[in-house]
Write a protein that holds these residues in place. Structure first.
Motif: not given
Length: 830
Positions: A660-674
């Protein structure tokens, strides 16, 4: 210095920020604010810093004129992006249509009745931008002209170049607004001239696709249109929503109304708004204004359309959907050249993925690829001394050599910024802060003799320096009248690219939630069908609790606060984790999947067979050789983790897990599908989940959109719940709950809920009387959602593409037909 301009800019920034998370008008807001940011950050800021040093310049006239121009753009932007803009425009159009056909419309000068066509084309009330900015720019140039005369005593060095850059930026802003405005007016013209119901539905769908209104937003806005003023049936709204889904790909292919400015500039032939709507390219009149940045193209519109069509087909042939990982897109481009017998240089093979990732982030959408990256491929003279217009440098099927040369030119333009940023990042991460302080030179270590010797080496004595500082001796004429280097104040191509890179103008990934929202985890999986377990959990909770607190946190809180351990280095707070450290502690656990998929060795999927084992995790501990974050999941073989589950639901490139760019100690989920392969967050039972503006809440057959807007009070926001039926419920600050019927009753082992209720009257299958509750925490200005539904997936947060969702320990994700649980660091159950 330019106080009014700064106030208008701050107001525009605040207006766009409060709409962050909403899908409607996303391209319009991004295009307009890109030009506004450039005018503010580059030419206007440079002129401000220069003129405020000159005592004889009064900033008020300049400030008033520029603020007036920016204010008109802001006023148009506020009206078009308003929630009631579409409904009011259609109602006004319906009124004009009735008056025109009955002969009741008069012209502005009270002349006899105008014709029906003239009345239908009178669309000024629909947000038409009528402000003549070029004329006001002439007035601004007339004000500045006395200060640009070289022989004048009021001559200001380099003011002409700064003024040229400012006028160029404002002209580009004006043409961007006019392009959007004319496209919207053309759509309304088609709607006004449509007679049949199907034609109106098709015209409305075309308008919605142009302004990025998705099916839910279209259903909500069109349902609010007064049927007495504009005839629109429920079947028509359904037809519009169905057509929007079919036209999403065409919007990426045709591009926004400003694609002509991005590809060919104002001074070249462009497409008309009606030609864009009809799906074909039409030649419009040539404008006399030139932006001065991009070279004039000699390419025809048909050639540009051919290149865009080839690139669009290549995107879908690579099995990319709404978005794709930036590195995989770069590697796919290089592999395409290899298939054409063009092997890239090792430097190109290394720099292209890195450059795309720095420019666009971990993912790049199809819309951004077609309308932001593709215009960068061009704008140069090739080795054959032919001019390659912007957007014409990637003819994948016709000229592979030009494609290779275009990629090389692209890297030469952007690689220097990427390398410099990587070098600065390495220095910041490798050198501790204390060592930087030790390297600072203290004032007590200043040696006057060494300084004077350096001064005397330049040919001046100590008395000369003192007289110049005291003002006794005037500065030499050759110093005051030194030749100005106009390039320092000109917004040339490299200068603009540097600004775009440093301000991350091309990153279309919205981080959710914002920086001020904290992690409310870890979350606990609660099974409501086990009363004994529920009674044990609620035994440690207060009776008046509005949510469930993790029992582990309750036990730790009962131990008390140890002041001795609080001062130890281990408890001073976690520092920002690097991507490598976060990759070692982040894990995913497969917890649920359909029974027909099988399990263990009998599973039909390799993904299920491997990760259905008891202690097997998707992590670097369990999978040797797994790279560091980001990880890409999908059915394509190029993914980091291949999800080969049978049946629909998993896209070739489904999602990404990134730092995560805003939360340095967390992982973010980025959807890519339709939309057919969407992802959801399963709301934890009885536990608070922070929500943000634009979130979509799915409760079985109901879909709600949550709109959080700032109020007039400082550090305060309000929540409004929208439905696809056109309803809107404003939540009081005491909170509310949604559910079936008008009555709600508190059950055993259930948190308390607010008394206000948004009662649902239909589509009540599996909807409980208290289905979900919304609470407002005024101290943190945060709205939270608490799931009360008895069903395991009664409340889902839909994760939309181009949005990053930070994850917490214990949070469960619905990916296709499988459920994954997030596990972080020492909180794992291993």
């Amino acid at each position: 210095f330019f106080v009014r301009c700064q106030a208008v800019y701050d107001k525009a920034r605040f207006h766009v920020a409060r709409l962050d998370g909403e899908s409607a008008m996303k391209s319009l807001k991004r295009t307009v604010m890109h030009d506004v940011d450039f005018v503010h950050d580059m030419p206007l800021q440079t002129m401000n810093d220069r003129l405020k040093r000159v005592a004889f310049v009064d900033p008020q006239p300049f400030d008033s004129v520029i603020a007036e121009m920016l204010g008109e753009v802001l006023e148009w932007l506020e009206w078009v992006t308003g929630p009631s803009w579409l409904a009011e425009s259609l109602e006004d159009m319906g009124t004009r249509r009735v008056d025109a056909r009955s002969g009741g419309v008069q012209s502005e000068d009270r002349s006899p009745n105008v014709s029906v066509d003239e009345a239908l084309y009178d669309l000024e009330a629909h947000g038409r931008f009528m402000y003549q900015m070029p004329l006001r720019l002439r007035d601004l140039q007339a004000m500045v002209r006395p200060f640009m005369e070289i022989g004048s005593t009021h001559y200001i060095v380099s003011l002409d170049s700064m003024m040229s850059a400012l006028v160029s930026g404002l002209l580009r802003l004006y043409h961007s607004v006019k392009a959007w405005d004319e496209a919207i007016a053309a759509h309304f013209s088609q709607i006004a001239l449509a007679d049949l119901t199907d034609e109106i539905a098709h015209s409305l769908a075309d308008l919605c696709v142009t302004v990025d209104i998705d099916p839910f937003e279209a259903a909500h806005r069109l349902s609010r249109v007064d049927a007495n003023l504009f005839k629109l049936r429920a079947a028509d709204i359904e037809a519009v929503c169905n057509r929007i889904t079919l036209l999403l790909g065409r919007s990426s292919l045709s591009g926004p109304p400003t694609s002509d400015l991005q590809h060919t500039g104002v001074g070249t032939r462009s497409r008309t708004a009606l030609g864009r709507i009809g799906g074909h390219l039409d030649i419009a009149a040539t404008s006399e204004l030139d932006m001065g940045e991009r070279p004039v193209s000699n390419s025809s519109a048909s050639g540009l359309e051919e290149v865009r069509s080839q690139v669009f087909d290549w995107w879908h042939n690579q099995r990319f959907n709404h978005a794709a990982p930036s590195r995989i897109v770069a590697i796919a481009l290089l592999d395409t050249l290899v298939d054409m017998k063009l092997h890239p240089d090792p430097w190109v093979a290394e720099m292209l993925p890195t450059t795309l990732e720095w420019l666009f982030g971990v993912q790049i959408s199809c819309y951004c690829f077609m309308n932001t990256l593709l215009p960068m491929f061009g704008g140069y003279n090739d080795s054959k001394h032919e001019e390659i217009a912007p957007g014409m440098g990637l003819p994948l099927k016709r000229d592979p050599g030009r494609c290779a040369e275009t990629l090389l030119v692209f890297l030469r333009r952007w690689s220097e910024f990427v390398l410099a940023e990587e070098e600065s990042t390495k220095i910041v991460t490798s050198v501790p802060v204390r060592s930087n302080r030790r390297q600072m030179k203290r004032g007590s270590e200043f040696v006057l003799k060494d300084f004077l010797s350096e001064v005397q080496q330049s040919g001046h004595s100590v008395d000369d320096v003192r007289q110049l500082l005291d003002g006794i001796r005037p500065l030499p004429c050759e110093i005051l009248k030194a030749h100005a280097i106009d390039e320092r104040n000109c917004c040339t191509g490299p200068t603009r690219r540097r600004w775009e890179f440093m301000t991350e103008q091309f990153n279309d990934l919205t981080n959710m939630p914002g920086e001020t929202n904290r992690d409310l985890g870890p979350y606990l999986h609660v099974e409501l069908d086990k009363p004994g377990r529920m009674a044990e959990i609620w035994g440690t909770q207060p009776r008046s609790s509005w949510c469930l607190v993790n029992p582990d946190l309750v036990r730790k809180a009962k131990k008390g606060y140890d002041f001795g351990s609080a001062t130890s280095p281990q408890n001073q707070g976690r520092a920002a984790m690097t991507s490598n450290e976060l990759s070692e502690t982040f894990m995913l656990k497969l917890v649920e999947w359909p029974e027909e998929f099988g399990s263990g060795e009998s599973a039909a999927s390799t993904f299920i067979k491997f990760f259905s084992k008891e202690r097997m995790r998707i992590s670097r501990r369990s999978l040797p050789g797994l790279p560091k974050l980001p990880w890409c999941f999908g059915s394509d073989e190029r993914n980091t983790v291949i999800v080969d589950t049978p049946g629909p639901g998993i896209a070739p490139f489904h999602c990404m897990f990134a730092h995560s760019k805003l939360h340095p100690n967390r992982v973010c989920y980025v959807p890519l599908g339709n939309p057919l392969s969407s992802s959801h967050i399963i709301c934890p039972k009885y536990q608070p989940l922070p929500i943000r503006n634009g979130d979509r809440l799915i409760c079985h057959e109901w879909i709600f959109e949550l709109r959080i807007t700032p109020t007039e009070n400082l550090h305060e926001s309000s929540l409004t719940i929208l439905t696809d039926a056109g309803e809107s419920f404003k939540v009081p600050f005491e909170g509310c709950h949604i559910g079936a019927g008008n009555r709600s009753r508190h059950m055993d082992n259930q948190p308390c809920f607010p008394q206000a209720k948004f009662a649902l009257k239909h589509r009540l299958r599996d909807i409980s009387p208290v289905h979900a509750a919304f609470w407002y925490q005024a101290s943190a200005n945060r709205w939270t959602l608490v799931d009360h539904s008895p069903h395991s997936m009664g409340c889902l947060i839909q994760m939309r593409p181009c949005h990053a969702y930070p994850l917490s320990h214990g949070l469960r994700l619905l990916m296709g037909q499988c459920v994954l649980e997030v596990m972080m660091g020492d909180k794992t159950d291993d």
